[in-house]
Design an enzyme around this catalytic site. Structure first.
Site, PDB file in Angstrom:
ATOM      1  N   ASN A   7       1.016  -0.997   0.034  1.00 51.85           N
ATOM      2  CA  ASN A   7       0.079   0.575  -0.358  1.00 51.85           C
ATOM      3  C   ASN A   7       0.559   1.640  -0.044  1.00 51.85           C
ATOM      4  O   ASN A   7       1.702   1.792   0.811  1.00 51.85           O
ATOM      5  CB  ASN A   7      -0.491  -0.128   1.478  1.00 51.85           C
ATOM      6  N   ARG A  88      -2.634  -1.836  -4.192  1.00 46.81           N
ATOM      7  CA  ARG A  88      -3.495  -1.169  -3.613  1.00 46.81           C
ATOM      8  C   ARG A  88      -3.928   0.286  -4.107  1.00 46.81           C
ATOM      9  O   ARG A  88      -2.602   0.730  -4.362  1.00 46.81           O
ATOM     10  CB  ARG A  88      -3.847  -0.920  -1.905  1.00 46.81           C
ATOM     11  N   HIS A 177     -13.230   1.232   0.146  1.00 48.43           N
ATOM     12  CA  HIS A 177     -13.585  -0.151   1.108  1.00 48.43           C
ATOM     13  C   HIS A 177     -13.624  -1.495   0.465  1.00 48.43           C
ATOM     14  O   HIS A 177     -14.105  -1.912   1.163  1.00 48.43           O
ATOM     15  CB  HIS A 177     -14.311   0.365   2.252  1.00 48.43           C
ATOM     16  N   ARG A 236     -14.405  13.752   8.311  1.00 47.73           N
ATOM     17  CA  ARG A 236     -15.681  13.917   7.474  1.00 47.73           C
ATOM     18  C   ARG A 236     -17.163  14.348   7.776  1.00 47.73           C
ATOM     19  O   ARG A 236     -17.170  13.632   8.802  1.00 47.73           O
ATOM     20  CB  ARG A 236     -15.213  12.597   6.346  1.00 47.73           C
ATOM     21  N   GLU A 379      -7.086  -6.403   4.724  1.00 48.97           N
ATOM     22  CA  GLU A 379      -7.264  -5.944   3.341  1.00 48.97           C
ATOM     23  C   GLU A 379      -6.157  -6.567   2.300  1.00 48.97           C
ATOM     24  O   GLU A 379      -5.978  -6.715   1.660  1.00 48.97           O
ATOM     25  CB  GLU A 379      -7.319  -4.380   3.296  1.00 48.97           C
TER      26      GLU A 379
END
Ligand code: ADP
Length: 391
Positions: A7, A88, A177, A236, A379
């Site tokens: 990643n 990723r 996601h 957010r 992940e």
């Protein structure tokens, strides 16, 4: 077979090396502050944590350093041992509905999509190019955060906006996601022993999204064109009345960069609690009677419940609700508040089972109309699995 899951951020590189198909982690870690000075890296290998400071001028040097550590710790004999590298990639647009081997054409599509993920796609490209230079014989695979959501029907991914915005500028819901939603839904189906299921996955961490997964396929998700849609998150705002934006811009004279920053970095739990974006601090605040934290948690939970209820109706019921990511796996209070609000649907929490962090577990009562589970996400493993399968 050894598979490296990567990643890459603009100045960071997180990695895990797996022995597949055993899914055994051989080494994991991250390189930080690449190209910005004072770089360092941490590696976990053979139960030991190594931290070193070393100037890393670019991602290629970071990968070369990783190779040296792999050899020094006897994890690999030579570079050739690593057969595949899974990268990723945040935004795959509507080009990619699954992971793919990275060709020049794939790379140019990822590049073309950079305007939709300006912080992330260019960093992924940097990582891919560097990995190609260092691991010349490994197969490079791109695993997209958006791919799992590509099965959404058009009525769920289109916005009711001028149609030319969709055709000319690709404005639509992509979600994010996806790798986590895929991992958790696959694991849940494994536990249930069937694929014809109606699942609601709550990936709630600092970033957060809910998705509806019908018979193994995503049919709806709360994030949109960008991750700032749907749930209230750490910083957010999630869903808001879009007209607030021009209104506040006119009132304050803020420019697009400033308003974007306010919506992504200064909103959410942080704004309402006036304290922190971290749910642990919010929980502490609630315990000491802090009214702002109590309000922030109420709003946070309400938004999640709204989405769960919406997807429950959309799928004509639900077999399991899964909680995952930092808050979903660890915050007993947030899980309790969400499940209690869903009581009208006959969903019941078993408080004693909910008393756990980060463990796969059924947390609803036996007579609950819908099972509720904690399913820790992974992940990195999903990236390694996709890479292994493609090779
Ligand atoms: P991201 O990957 O989006 O950065 P994570 O999935 O790591 O986020 O989740 C981070 C969130 O998880 C933070 O808000 C943090 O407070 C929350 N979290 C982690 N551990 C706990 C805990 N023990 N109790 C409550 N919240 C927790």
């Amino acid at each position: 077979m050894k598979i490296l899951s990567v990643n890459a951020g603009s100045s960071s590189l997180k990695f895990q090396l797996y022995e597949m198909p055993q899914e055994k982690i051989l080494i994991s870690g991250s390189m930080e502050r690449i190209g910005v000075g004072n770089s360092f890296y941490t590696i976990k290998v053979n139960e030991e944590k190594i931290k070193k400071e070393l100037e890393l001028n670019n991602h290629e040097e970071a990968f070369e350093t990783l190779v040296k550590e792999l050899k020094a710790n006897n994890v690999v004999d030579s570079l050739e041992d690593i057969k595949g590298i899974g990268h990723r990639v945040v935004q795959g647009g509507d080009y990619f509905d699954k992971s793919v081997v990275i060709t020049d054409e794939v790379l140019s599509k990822i590049d073309e999509l950079s305007s939709l993920a300006p912080l992330h796609n260019p960093a992924a490209i940097t990582g891919i190019k560097a990995a190609k230079e260092v691991f010349k014989n490994a197969v490079q695979i791109a695993v997209f955060d958006t791919a799992f959501h590509q099965t959404m029907p058009k009525e769920n991914y289109l916005y009711a906006l001028p149609y030319s915005w969709y055709t000319n500028y690709k404005v639509r819901r992509y979600g994010a996601h996806g790798t986590s939603h895929k991992f958790v839904s696959q694991r849940m189906n494994e536990i249930l022993g069937r694929n014809n299921t109606r699942l609601i996955i709550c990936h709630i961490g600092n970033g957060a999204s809910v998705s509806a997964v019908l018979n193994g396929k995503c049919i709806n998700t709360s994030m949109g064109l960008t991750p700032n849609a749907g749930l209230i998150m750490g910083t957010r705002c999630g869903d808001i009345d879009a007209s607030i934006i021009p209104y506040v811009m006119e009132k304050t004279g803020m420019n697009t960069r400033e308003i974007d920053n306010a919506l992504n970095k200064e909103s959410g739990l942080l704004a309402i609690s006036k304290k922190s974006s971290d749910s642990r601090d919010i929980e502490e605040g609630i315990a000491s009677g802090d009214e702002n934290c109590i309000l922030a948690q109420k709003m946070y939970v309400r938004r999640i419940v709204d989405y769960v209820a919406k997807y429950y109706v959309e799928m004509g019921g639900c077999d399991a609700i899964c909680f995952t990511a930092g808050i979903g796996e660890n915050s007993m209070d947030t899980r309790r508040d969400i499940i209690n609000e869903l009581g009208v649907l006959g969903i019941k929490l078993d408080d004693s089972k909910n008393n756990v962090r980060g463990e796969e577990r059924l947390i609803s009562t036996e007579d609950s109309k819908v099972q509720c589970w904690i399913i820790p996400t992974n992940e990195e493993l999903m990236i390694a699995k996709d890479t292994y399968e493609l090779i």
